[in-house]
Write a protein that holds these residues in place. Structure first.
Motif, PDB file in Angstrom:
ATOM      1  N   GLY A 374       0.788  -1.232   0.000  1.00 23.13           N
ATOM      2  CA  GLY A 374       0.000   0.000   0.000  1.00 23.13           C
ATOM      3  C   GLY A 374       0.817   1.277   0.000  1.00 23.13           C
ATOM      4  N   GLU A 375       2.156   1.146  -0.096  1.00 24.73           N
ATOM      5  CA  GLU A 375       2.993   2.354  -0.077  1.00 24.73           C
ATOM      6  C   GLU A 375       2.820   3.128  -1.394  1.00 24.73           C
ATOM      7  OE1 GLU A 375       6.998   0.895   0.250  1.00 24.73           O
ATOM      8  OE2 GLU A 375       6.640  -0.555  -1.341  1.00 24.73           O
ATOM      9  N   GLY A 376       2.960   4.433  -1.276  1.00 19.37           N
ATOM     10  CA  GLY A 376       2.777   5.288  -2.448  1.00 19.37           C
ATOM     11  C   GLY A 376       4.104   5.676  -3.080  1.00 19.37           C
ATOM     12  N   SER A 377       4.050   6.622  -4.003  1.00 18.31           N
ATOM     13  CA  SER A 377       5.263   7.042  -4.711  1.00 18.31           C
ATOM     14  C   SER A 377       6.074   8.019  -3.859  1.00 18.31           C
ATOM     15  CB  SER A 377       4.887   7.688  -6.042  1.00 18.31           C
ATOM     16  OG  SER A 377       4.029   8.780  -5.825  1.00 18.31           O
ATOM     17  N   THR A 378       7.366   8.112  -4.172  1.00 17.84           N
ATOM     18  CA  THR A 378       8.237   9.040  -3.451  1.00 17.84           C
ATOM     19  C   THR A 378       9.059   9.865  -4.433  1.00 17.84           C
ATOM     20  OG1 THR A 378       9.994   7.406  -3.347  1.00 17.84           O
ATOM     21  CG2 THR A 378       8.501   7.490  -1.461  1.00 17.84           C
ATOM     22  N   ALA A 379       9.711  10.902  -3.892  1.00 18.45           N
ATOM     23  CA  ALA A 379      10.590  11.752  -4.700  1.00 18.45           C
ATOM     24  C   ALA A 379      11.945  11.854  -4.022  1.00 18.45           C
ATOM     25  CB  ALA A 379       9.975  13.140  -4.834  1.00 18.45           C
ATOM     26  N   ILE A 380      12.993  11.952  -4.822  1.00 16.64           N
ATOM     27  CA  ILE A 380      14.349  12.094  -4.275  1.00 16.64           C
ATOM     28  C   ILE A 380      14.964  13.372  -4.845  1.00 16.64           C
ATOM     29  CG2 ILE A 380      16.700  11.179  -4.386  1.00 16.64           C
ATOM     30  CD1 ILE A 380      15.585   8.406  -4.473  1.00 16.64           C
ATOM     31  N   CYS A 381      15.524  14.195  -3.979  1.00 14.00           N
ATOM     32  CA  CYS A 381      16.201  15.415  -4.421  1.00 14.00           C
ATOM     33  C   CYS A 381      17.633  15.458  -3.904  1.00 14.00           C
ATOM     34  CB  CYS A 381      15.506  16.652  -3.853  1.00 14.00           C
ATOM     35  SG  CYS A 381      13.944  17.077  -4.610  1.00 14.00           S
ATOM     36  N   ASN A 382      18.589  15.632  -4.777  1.00 16.49           N
ATOM     37  CA  ASN A 382      19.958  15.924  -4.373  1.00 16.49           C
ATOM     38  C   ASN A 382      20.388  17.207  -5.068  1.00 16.49           C
ATOM     39  OD1 ASN A 382      20.311  13.558  -2.919  1.00 16.49           O
ATOM     40  ND2 ASN A 382      21.091  12.439  -4.704  1.00 16.49           N
ATOM     41  N   ASN A 383      20.793  18.185  -4.314  1.00 13.51           N
ATOM     42  CA  ASN A 383      21.335  19.434  -4.871  1.00 13.51           C
ATOM     43  C   ASN A 383      20.358  20.145  -5.803  1.00 13.51           C
ATOM     44  OD1 ASN A 383      23.902  18.689  -3.650  1.00 13.51           O
ATOM     45  ND2 ASN A 383      24.108  17.251  -5.349  1.00 13.51           N
ATOM     46  N   VAL A 384      19.162  20.420  -5.279  1.00 15.23           N
ATOM     47  CA  VAL A 384      18.123  21.056  -6.097  1.00 15.23           C
ATOM     48  C   VAL A 384      17.636  22.340  -5.440  1.00 15.23           C
ATOM     49  CG1 VAL A 384      15.821  20.774  -7.098  1.00 15.23           C
ATOM     50  CG2 VAL A 384      17.299  18.796  -6.848  1.00 15.23           C
ATOM     51  N   LYS A 385      17.488  23.395  -6.246  1.00 18.84           N
ATOM     52  CA  LYS A 385      16.836  24.616  -5.773  1.00 18.84           C
ATOM     53  C   LYS A 385      15.676  24.924  -6.691  1.00 18.84           C
ATOM     54  CE  LYS A 385      21.129  26.517  -4.022  1.00 18.84           C
ATOM     55  NZ  LYS A 385      22.273  27.299  -4.480  1.00 18.84           N
ATOM     56  N   GLY A 386      14.531  25.230  -6.097  1.00 17.01           N
ATOM     57  CA  GLY A 386      13.382  25.539  -6.936  1.00 17.01           C
ATOM     58  C   GLY A 386      12.138  25.671  -6.103  1.00 17.01           C
ATOM     59  N   GLU A 387      10.974  25.432  -6.707  1.00 17.86           N
ATOM     60  CA  GLU A 387       9.735  25.556  -5.933  1.00 17.86           C
ATOM     61  C   GLU A 387       8.674  24.594  -6.447  1.00 17.86           C
ATOM     62  OE1 GLU A 387       7.728  29.288  -6.454  1.00 17.86           O
ATOM     63  OE2 GLU A 387       8.419  29.479  -8.520  1.00 17.86           O
ATOM     64  N   SER A 388       7.700  24.327  -5.567  1.00 20.31           N
ATOM     65  CA  SER A 388       6.586  23.468  -5.942  1.00 20.31           C
ATOM     66  C   SER A 388       5.302  24.260  -5.839  1.00 20.31           C
ATOM     67  CB  SER A 388       6.476  22.285  -4.993  1.00 20.31           C
ATOM     68  OG  SER A 388       7.717  21.682  -4.845  1.00 20.31           O
ATOM     69  N   LEU A 389       4.428  24.106  -6.811  1.00 21.60           N
ATOM     70  CA  LEU A 389       3.153  24.817  -6.823  1.00 21.60           C
ATOM     71  C   LEU A 389       2.035  23.806  -7.030  1.00 21.60           C
ATOM     72  CD1 LEU A 389       4.270  27.518  -9.437  1.00 21.60           C
ATOM     73  CD2 LEU A 389       4.203  27.827  -6.964  1.00 21.60           C
ATOM     74  N   GLY A 390       0.915  24.011  -6.358  1.00 19.27           N
ATOM     75  CA  GLY A 390      -0.254  23.151  -6.569  1.00 19.27           C
ATOM     76  C   GLY A 390      -0.054  21.772  -5.968  1.00 19.27           C
ATOM     77  N   PRO A 391      -1.010  20.864  -6.242  1.00 26.99           N
ATOM     78  CA  PRO A 391      -0.951  19.530  -5.648  1.00 26.99           C
ATOM     79  C   PRO A 391       0.291  18.768  -6.093  1.00 26.99           C
ATOM     80  CG  PRO A 391      -3.024  19.876  -6.868  1.00 26.99           C
ATOM     81  CD  PRO A 391      -2.163  21.061  -7.121  1.00 26.99           C
ATOM     82  N   GLN A 392       0.799  17.941  -5.165  1.00 28.80           N
ATOM     83  CA  GLN A 392       2.020  17.175  -5.458  1.00 28.80           C
ATOM     84  C   GLN A 392       1.883  15.741  -4.970  1.00 28.80           C
ATOM     85  OE1 GLN A 392       4.970  18.479  -6.875  1.00 28.80           O
ATOM     86  NE2 GLN A 392       3.996  20.469  -7.130  1.00 28.80           N
ATOM     87  N   ASN A 393       1.905  14.817  -5.844  1.00 27.58           N
ATOM     88  CA  ASN A 393       2.002  13.396  -5.504  1.00 27.58           C
ATOM     89  C   ASN A 393       3.035  12.813  -6.456  1.00 27.58           C
ATOM     90  OD1 ASN A 393       1.615  10.761  -4.696  1.00 27.58           O
ATOM     91  ND2 ASN A 393      -0.094  10.430  -6.102  1.00 27.58           N
ATOM     92  N   PRO A 394       4.187  12.361  -5.961  1.00 26.37           N
ATOM     93  CA  PRO A 394       4.612  12.256  -4.570  1.00 26.37           C
ATOM     94  C   PRO A 394       4.823  13.629  -3.925  1.00 26.37           C
ATOM     95  CG  PRO A 394       6.468  11.898  -6.060  1.00 26.37           C
ATOM     96  CD  PRO A 394       5.241  11.958  -6.909  1.00 26.37           C
ATOM     97  N   ALA A 395       4.881  13.618  -2.591  1.00 21.82           N
ATOM     98  CA  ALA A 395       5.159  14.849  -1.855  1.00 21.82           C
ATOM     99  C   ALA A 395       6.467  15.426  -2.396  1.00 21.82           C
ATOM    100  CB  ALA A 395       5.288  14.543  -0.371  1.00 21.82           C
ATOM    101  N   SER A 396       6.473  16.731  -2.651  1.00 23.83           N
ATOM    102  CA  SER A 396       7.645  17.343  -3.268  1.00 23.83           C
ATOM    103  C   SER A 396       8.856  17.300  -2.343  1.00 23.83           C
ATOM    104  CB  SER A 396       7.329  18.786  -3.638  1.00 23.83           C
ATOM    105  OG  SER A 396       8.498  19.400  -4.120  1.00 23.83           O
ATOM    106  N   CYS A 397      10.020  17.140  -2.925  1.00 26.12           N
ATOM    107  CA  CYS A 397      11.249  17.148  -2.112  1.00 26.12           C
ATOM    108  C   CYS A 397      12.040  18.434  -2.346  1.00 26.12           C
ATOM    109  CB  CYS A 397      12.096  15.915  -2.431  1.00 26.12           C
ATOM    110  SG  CYS A 397      12.593  15.783  -4.152  1.00 26.12           S
ATOM    111  N   ILE A 398      11.461  19.354  -3.129  1.00 26.43           N
ATOM    112  CA  ILE A 398      12.184  20.617  -3.375  1.00 26.43           C
ATOM    113  C   ILE A 398      12.018  21.541  -2.164  1.00 26.43           C
ATOM    114  CG2 ILE A 398      12.298  22.696  -4.810  1.00 26.43           C
ATOM    115  CD1 ILE A 398      11.575  21.050  -7.191  1.00 26.43           C
TER     116      ILE A 398
END
Ligand code: NAG
Ligand code: NAG
Ligand code: NAG
Ligand code: NAG
Ligand code: NAG
Length: 398
Positions: A374-398
């Motif tokens: 039942g686990e959902g999707s994920t996100a991985i961020c290494n060395n990222v700069k930016g922004e997230s807007l609106g709904p996010q699935n997977p949860a944003s890592c920015i």
């Protein structure tokens, strides 16, 4: 009154003459390969007939059309060169078959167009690269001196070209290559090769600008579309990709050269069962460069291994040299991307430690994953700069 009538007639005459001349200029002259000795028996090599038809069409000072009627034509490696004296079309109604003997196919290209302005390639016909006979010769992942297998159709230094209504199947290597070109449009084209065929990229481009790919379906064993160094102003709309390795930028930065790409839009595309979706890949090597001004929007993913991925440690055949990539990635927008991921990590941003990704925007992302527990999707961020807007699935890592 007699005089007036004469003037009237002269006027009429002049008028109709000029109409005639205009029509003659607007007329298209056909150069049918059959008139140059082409034989549609699927076995005779028709290279000479095709080249002769091209030569005369290219010399024609109006609109010229090389015409390949319905039938199966065997053609060995051919090079169609310009500059030509007028706009030229290459109309393929027939089925073109590449050679299957290694002595005839160990070349860079099968069909090559070079130094041409105002070229159209169309006709609804088929380019059959006969790759099955050649894929076994591809050992490039272990042999640095691997034999060169030909691209099905390559455009070098071509401007104002339109490739449409063609089918390309089973290329020995890449299906279409666009190099050093300006304003090339590829539309309503179908490209296919088996999912497990080696290096059968769909469309590859480098050092080109003003490239449009639209209403096109690509099913291959490698990248559907690959954009390499020196590419800008690319518009990829309404493309269906899969199977294959997705729509890629790179790989870049392997050698010490300059790798810049700007202004690329991928919109309203879908990915079916591809290993990757929208991907940017750079080697962890000394090559420098800038990748910026990218917009990916309105994209549907179905069973895609890595739907969204930036990999600045690209290393397909380990071990690779490692030092942080010096290719700077910035100003990349991902907007309205939805569907399902074939792996748990739906979003991967593995950016360079020495050149972190900048101005990455994630807007309205919905990529599901249905894990066994039942686990959902994920996100991985290494060395990222930016922004997230609106709904996010997977949860944003920015
Ligand atoms: C040929 O190309 C030129 C630009 O180089 C363009 O202005 C012209 O309209 C084209 N002509 C035709 C007939 O396509
Ligand atoms: C995409 O396809 C749709 C329907 O086939 C068409 O209406 C639309 O104009 C296409 N968009 C582009 C940018 O080619
Ligand atoms: C997007 O592509 C689909 C087909 O893949 C088409 O039906 C639709 O009209 C397209 N939309 C736009 C805005 O181009
Ligand atoms: C997805 O692709 C793999 C190989 O790339 C293939 O074995 C599988 O049948 C494909 N699945 C679908 C649903 O097309
Ligand atoms: C970011 O990229 C977009 C799309 O290419 C472009 O319109 C915009 O000007 C860029 N922004 C900056 C700050 O460079």
């Amino acid at each position: 009154m007699g005089l007036k009538l004469t003037f009237g007639w002269v006027c009429m005459l002049i008028l109709s003459l000029s109409v005639c001349i205009t029509e003659a200029q607007g007329q298209t002259k056909d150069f049918n390969v059959k008139n140059y000795g082409a034989i549609a028996d699927g076995a005779t090599d028709n290279s000479k007939a095709f080249l002769q038809a091209w030569k005369e069409a290219c010399e024609w000072t109006g609109r010229a059309r090389v015409w390949i009627p319905i039938g199966t034509y065997r053609v060995n490696s051919v090079k169609f060169e310009g500059p030509c004296k007028g706009p030229i079309a290459f109309v393929i109604k027939g089925y073109l078959k590449a050679p299957t003997e290694p002595s005839l196919f160990i070349t860079q290209n099968w069909i090559n167009f070079r130094y041409i302005n105002n070229l159209t390639v169309s006709g609804g016909g088929v380019l059959d690269g006969q790759g099955k006979e050649a894929w076994a010769y591809n050992d490039c992942n272990e042999n640095p001196n691997c034999p060169s297998l030909p691209t099905t159709m390559r455009f070098d230094f071509v401007t104002n070209a339109w490739v449409h209504h063609l089918r390309s199947i089973n290329s020995k290597n890449t299906h279409f290559v666009v190099f050093g070109c300006v304003e090339v449009k590829i539309t309503n084209t179908r490209i296919s090769a088996p999912a497990d065929s080696p290096n059968t990229d769909g469309i590859k481009m480098a050092n080109s600008r003003g490239i449009k790919i639209q209403q096109t379906t690509i099913r291959t064993g490698d990248d559907c579309i690959a954009m390499l160094a020196g590419t800008r102003q690319v518009r990829i709309f309404n493309v269906t990709c899969g199977p294959g390795h997705g729509i890629s930028i790179g790989s870049l930065g392997k050698d010490g050269d300059q790798n810049d790409l700007f202004d690329i839009r991928v919109r309203n595309c879908s990915f079916q069962n591809t290993s990757d979706g929208i991907r940017i890949k750079t080697w962890a090597s000394p090559g420098i460069g800038k990748v910026s001004g990218l917009i990916y929007e309105d994209i549907f993913m179905n069973q895609v291994g890595n739907p969204i991925i930036i990999d600045q440690e690209y290393c397909p055949y380990p071990p690779c040299k490692t030092q942080p990539s010096r290719v700077q990635i910035s100003n990349v927008t991902y907007r309205n991307i939805w569907g399902n991921s074939g792996s748990k990590v739906a979003v991967t941003f593995r950016c360079s430690q020495s050149r972190p990704c900048r101005d990455l925007v994630m807007e309205n992302i919905n990529l599901h994953y249905h894990g066994r527990d039942g686990e959902g999707s994920t996100a991985i961020c290494n060395n990222v700069k930016g922004e997230s807007l609106g709904p996010q699935n997977p949860a944003s890592c920015i």
